[in-house]
Write a protein that holds these residues in place. Structure first.
Motif, PDB file in Angstrom:
ATOM      1  N   ALA A 282      40.901  26.607  41.708  1.00 13.06           N
ATOM      2  CA  ALA A 282      42.096  26.799  41.247  1.00 13.06           C
ATOM      3  C   ALA A 282      43.264  26.442  42.314  1.00 13.06           C
ATOM      4  CB  ALA A 282      42.254  28.243  40.635  1.00 13.06           C
ATOM      5  N   ALA A 283      43.024  26.935  43.363  1.00 10.90           N
ATOM      6  CA  ALA A 283      43.942  26.627  44.473  1.00 10.90           C
ATOM      7  C   ALA A 283      43.825  25.077  44.678  1.00 10.90           C
ATOM      8  CB  ALA A 283      43.807  27.497  45.593  1.00 10.90           C
ATOM      9  N   ARG A 284      42.568  24.556  44.891  1.00  7.53           N
ATOM     10  CA  ARG A 284      42.533  23.324  45.263  1.00  7.53           C
ATOM     11  C   ARG A 284      43.065  22.326  44.381  1.00  7.53           C
ATOM     12  NH1 ARG A 284      37.720  22.955  45.506  1.00  7.53           N
ATOM     13  NH2 ARG A 284      37.118  21.931  43.692  1.00  7.53           N
ATOM     14  N   LEU A 285      43.118  22.650  43.019  1.00  7.86           N
ATOM     15  CA  LEU A 285      43.597  21.568  42.062  1.00  7.86           C
ATOM     16  C   LEU A 285      45.235  22.154  41.672  1.00  7.86           C
ATOM     17  CD1 LEU A 285      40.365  21.400  39.565  1.00  7.86           C
ATOM     18  CD2 LEU A 285      41.630  19.678  41.370  1.00  7.86           C
ATOM     19  N   GLY A 286      45.706  22.888  42.442  1.00  8.11           N
ATOM     20  CA  GLY A 286      47.093  23.197  42.268  1.00  8.11           C
ATOM     21  C   GLY A 286      47.438  24.132  41.328  1.00  8.11           C
ATOM     22  N   VAL A 287      46.492  25.066  40.905  1.00  7.63           N
ATOM     23  CA  VAL A 287      46.878  26.172  39.705  1.00  7.63           C
ATOM     24  C   VAL A 287      46.500  27.300  40.465  1.00  7.63           C
ATOM     25  CG1 VAL A 287      46.989  24.732  37.606  1.00  7.63           C
ATOM     26  CG2 VAL A 287      44.922  25.503  38.523  1.00  7.63           C
ATOM     27  N   ASP A 288      46.988  27.675  41.502  1.00  9.28           N
ATOM     28  CA  ASP A 288      46.763  29.046  41.981  1.00  9.28           C
ATOM     29  C   ASP A 288      47.317  30.131  41.252  1.00  9.28           C
ATOM     30  OD1 ASP A 288      49.612  29.761  43.989  1.00  9.28           O
ATOM     31  OD2 ASP A 288      49.254  27.312  43.559  1.00  9.28           O
ATOM     32  N   ARG A 289      48.039  29.895  40.294  1.00 12.28           N
ATOM     33  CA  ARG A 289      48.571  31.115  39.397  1.00 12.28           C
ATOM     34  C   ARG A 289      47.612  31.633  38.597  1.00 12.28           C
ATOM     35  NH1 ARG A 289      49.958  26.440  36.876  1.00 12.28           N
ATOM     36  NH2 ARG A 289      49.924  26.527  34.529  1.00 12.28           N
ATOM     37  N   LEU A 290      46.103  30.935  38.446  1.00 10.10           N
ATOM     38  CA  LEU A 290      45.163  31.727  37.796  1.00 10.10           C
ATOM     39  C   LEU A 290      44.737  33.173  38.372  1.00 10.10           C
ATOM     40  CD1 LEU A 290      42.871  31.046  35.509  1.00 10.10           C
ATOM     41  CD2 LEU A 290      41.368  30.222  37.491  1.00 10.10           C
ATOM     42  N   LYS A 291      44.739  33.983  37.583  1.00 11.30           N
ATOM     43  CA  LYS A 291      44.250  35.298  37.864  1.00 11.30           C
ATOM     44  C   LYS A 291      42.677  35.438  37.742  1.00 11.30           C
ATOM     45  CE  LYS A 291      45.125  40.060  36.909  1.00 11.30           C
ATOM     46  NZ  LYS A 291      45.864  41.145  36.185  1.00 11.30           N
ATOM     47  N   VAL A 292      42.021  35.877  38.515  1.00  7.09           N
ATOM     48  CA  VAL A 292      40.705  36.164  38.509  1.00  7.09           C
ATOM     49  C   VAL A 292      40.301  37.455  38.800  1.00  7.09           C
ATOM     50  CG1 VAL A 292      38.351  35.285  39.392  1.00  7.09           C
ATOM     51  CG2 VAL A 292      40.363  33.763  39.712  1.00  7.09           C
ATOM     52  N   VAL A 293      39.477  37.989  37.415  1.00  4.14           N
ATOM     53  CA  VAL A 293      39.147  39.480  37.621  1.00  4.14           C
ATOM     54  C   VAL A 293      37.667  39.355  37.821  1.00  4.14           C
ATOM     55  CG1 VAL A 293      39.276  41.471  36.205  1.00  4.14           C
ATOM     56  CG2 VAL A 293      41.153  40.262  36.380  1.00  4.14           C
ATOM     57  N   GLU A 294      37.278  40.170  38.643  1.00  4.17           N
ATOM     58  CA  GLU A 294      35.782  40.461  38.872  1.00  4.17           C
ATOM     59  C   GLU A 294      35.348  41.555  37.916  1.00  4.17           C
ATOM     60  OE1 GLU A 294      32.361  41.816  42.291  1.00  4.17           O
ATOM     61  OE2 GLU A 294      34.375  41.098  42.919  1.00  4.17           O
ATOM     62  N   GLY A 295      34.259  41.599  37.168  1.00  2.00           N
ATOM     63  CA  GLY A 295      33.872  42.615  36.253  1.00  2.00           C
ATOM     64  C   GLY A 295      33.084  42.204  35.060  1.00  2.00           C
ATOM     65  N   MET A 296      32.581  43.029  34.340  1.00  3.48           N
ATOM     66  CA  MET A 296      31.908  42.726  33.083  1.00  3.48           C
ATOM     67  C   MET A 296      32.683  42.848  31.866  1.00  3.48           C
ATOM     68  SD  MET A 296      28.696  41.376  32.132  1.00  3.48           S
ATOM     69  CE  MET A 296      27.395  41.811  33.410  1.00  3.48           C
ATOM     70  N   ALA A 297      32.626  42.094  30.901  1.00  2.00           N
ATOM     71  CA  ALA A 297      33.211  42.054  29.870  1.00  2.00           C
ATOM     72  C   ALA A 297      32.290  42.950  28.935  1.00  2.00           C
ATOM     73  CB  ALA A 297      33.871  40.774  28.968  1.00  2.00           C
ATOM     74  N   PRO A 298      32.712  43.826  27.956  1.00  2.00           N
ATOM     75  CA  PRO A 298      34.461  44.222  27.641  1.00  2.00           C
ATOM     76  C   PRO A 298      34.780  45.056  28.505  1.00  2.00           C
ATOM     77  CG  PRO A 298      32.949  45.411  26.349  1.00  2.00           C
ATOM     78  CD  PRO A 298      31.984  44.626  26.818  1.00  2.00           C
ATOM     79  N   GLU A 299      34.428  45.820  29.533  1.00  2.00           N
ATOM     80  CA  GLU A 299      34.731  47.019  30.419  1.00  2.00           C
ATOM     81  C   GLU A 299      36.216  46.247  31.205  1.00  2.00           C
ATOM     82  OE1 GLU A 299      30.571  47.797  28.916  1.00  2.00           O
ATOM     83  OE2 GLU A 299      31.585  45.991  30.307  1.00  2.00           O
ATOM     84  N   ALA A 300      35.643  45.098  31.543  1.00  2.00           N
ATOM     85  CA  ALA A 300      36.810  44.625  32.584  1.00  2.00           C
ATOM     86  C   ALA A 300      37.952  44.133  31.842  1.00  2.00           C
ATOM     87  CB  ALA A 300      36.201  43.489  33.320  1.00  2.00           C
ATOM     88  N   LEU A 301      38.055  44.129  30.647  1.00  2.00           N
ATOM     89  CA  LEU A 301      39.182  43.606  29.795  1.00  2.00           C
ATOM     90  C   LEU A 301      40.456  44.699  29.600  1.00  2.00           C
ATOM     91  CD1 LEU A 301      37.158  41.605  26.620  1.00  2.00           C
ATOM     92  CD2 LEU A 301      38.075  40.905  29.062  1.00  2.00           C
ATOM     93  N   ALA A 302      39.931  45.735  29.756  1.00  2.00           N
ATOM     94  CA  ALA A 302      40.874  47.030  29.482  1.00  2.00           C
ATOM     95  C   ALA A 302      41.990  47.009  30.600  1.00  2.00           C
ATOM     96  CB  ALA A 302      40.163  48.350  29.729  1.00  2.00           C
TER      97      ALA A 302
END
Length: 388
Positions: A282-302
């Motif tokens: 994301a940073a290399r392609l100019g969209v460093d505003r992408l938020k990245v969350v480490e976790g397994m769905a659906p638990e990480a979606l809360a």
């Protein structure tokens, strides 16, 4: 309000200054003021400390100084969001972009404008192509060399720059230079650069479905043709937020963000190594505003910001589909891709239960077949799309 030159102050600005109890701004701005009775306060570093200092004077007559138009990559929005309507008024001057475009003779509506005071050079990446003209506001003099280094690394080493110091003020200076001759020169803050991009560097396509080699990957990635069809199904609209569940390389979330600067996205990925790779892509392609969350769905979606659109590219389970159906509001769009027979069955069951469309995508590419060529088929992909 503010200009870099005291004789550029408007009548309204002078009236505000003479009626002020306090004037706060950078030392270079304060040094350009005419004689006034107001107490002068130097805006501290970091910038956020200055906002706290300004808000401590709430209820008093205060003038905050900024260069040019404070609502175009300036301090205006950062200050205004802390205040109520009616508490403040802005008296904008001519922006640096307007001044530099006038110096260069460039039509501003066809010139790319970037504010990189506190942003990485990679923000330029989507706009880099031969013939592009851009005006770039930079943090300080050293950042001019950073800009040159970035252009050379991206393959646009034939670019021409006009570097402006203190544009619009009594110290204004212009240096016209090629990228190759840039690195033995010194520049002073405040500084910006007008760039005519030239060179043989790779150009990021405008259409969805960029080539796979734009993304670092361990092989877990939605490949280019399927990605193009997936982005078409996701159908990004202005200001929408995407959940990309099972990010892999992050290619879907990244291409979503490349569609328009108003879009936002959160990628959910359970593997730490892929989280790091997504962030780097994301940073290399100019969209460093992408938020990245480490976790397994659906638990990480809360607790995540609610989505307008959801893409499920990995980690597809019946539990996840039921969670999305139960928790997300009506109007949310969902697109899910499946490759295995088991995940196909889940999507078929979901379509029977709540509707939507099923699309089977079968692709083949030419490949050597003995001394000749034949078609090598990829695994078919089943895509389900629905609006809750």
């Amino acid at each position: 309000m503010g200009e870099d030159a005291p004789d550029g102050l408007s009548r309204a600005s002078l009236t505000a200054l003479r009626g002020a109890e306090f004037v706060i701004g950078a030392s270079r701005h304060l040094g350009l003021l005419p004689e006034i009775e107001a107490e002068q306060i130097v805006w501290p570093v970091p910038f956020a400390d200055g906002i706290a200092r300004l808000l401590a004077l709430r209820g008093r007559r205060v003038v905050a100084l900024a260069s040019g138009d404070p609502f175009w990559f300036g301090a205006g929005s950062s200050i205004a969001r802390h205040l109520e309507p009616g508490e403040w008024a802005a008296l904008p001057g001519v922006s640096t972009f307007s001044l530099v475009a006038a110096r260069m003779g460039w039509p501003l509506e066809r010139t790319e404008c970037f504010g990189l005071h506190a942003a990485p050079m990679e923000r330029l990446r989507p706009a880099l192509a031969g013939g592009v003209r851009m005006i770039v506001l930079l943090r300080d003099g050293a950042a001019v060399q950073d800009l040159g280094t970035y252009l050379v690394g991206a393959g646009f080493d034939a670019s021409q720059l006009s570097v402006f110091e203190a544009v619009g003020g009594p110290r204004e200076r212009r240096v016209d230079v090629s990228v190759s001759d840039l690195f033995d020169k010194d520049f002073a803050h405040p500084v910006c650069a007008a760039v005519e991009v030239q060179g043989a560097g790779a150009v990021l396509p405008l259409a969805s479905g960029r080539a796979d080699d734009w993304f670092e990957s361990d092989g877990q990635m939605t490949k280019r043709p399927v990605r193009a069809l997936t982005l078409s199904a996701l159908a990004p609209r202005l200001f929408e937020h995407l959940w990309d569940i099972g990010g892999g390389s992050g290619s879907i979330g990244i291409e979503w963000l490349l569609a328009h600067p108003s879009l936002s996205a959160t990628v959910i990925e359970p593997r730490a190594d892929r989280v790091g790779r997504i962030t780097q892509n994301a940073a290399r392609l100019g969209v460093d505003r992408l938020k990245v969350v480490e976790g397994m769905a659906p638990e990480a979606l809360a607790g995540l910001a609610p989505p307008d659109v959801v893409f499920v590219g990995g980690g597809l389970t019946a539990e996840l589909l039921h969670w999305l159906e139960a928790k997300l509001p009506a109007g949310t769009r969902i697109v899910a891709n499946a490759v295995t027979l088991e995940s196909e069955a889940m999507l078929s069951a979901a379509q029977q239960r709540i509707g939507g469309d099923l699309l089977r995508i079968e692709l083949a590419q030419s490949a050597p077949l003995g001394t000749r060529r034949g078609w090598k088929a990829s695994y078919p992909v089943v895509q389900w799309s629905v609006t809750l």
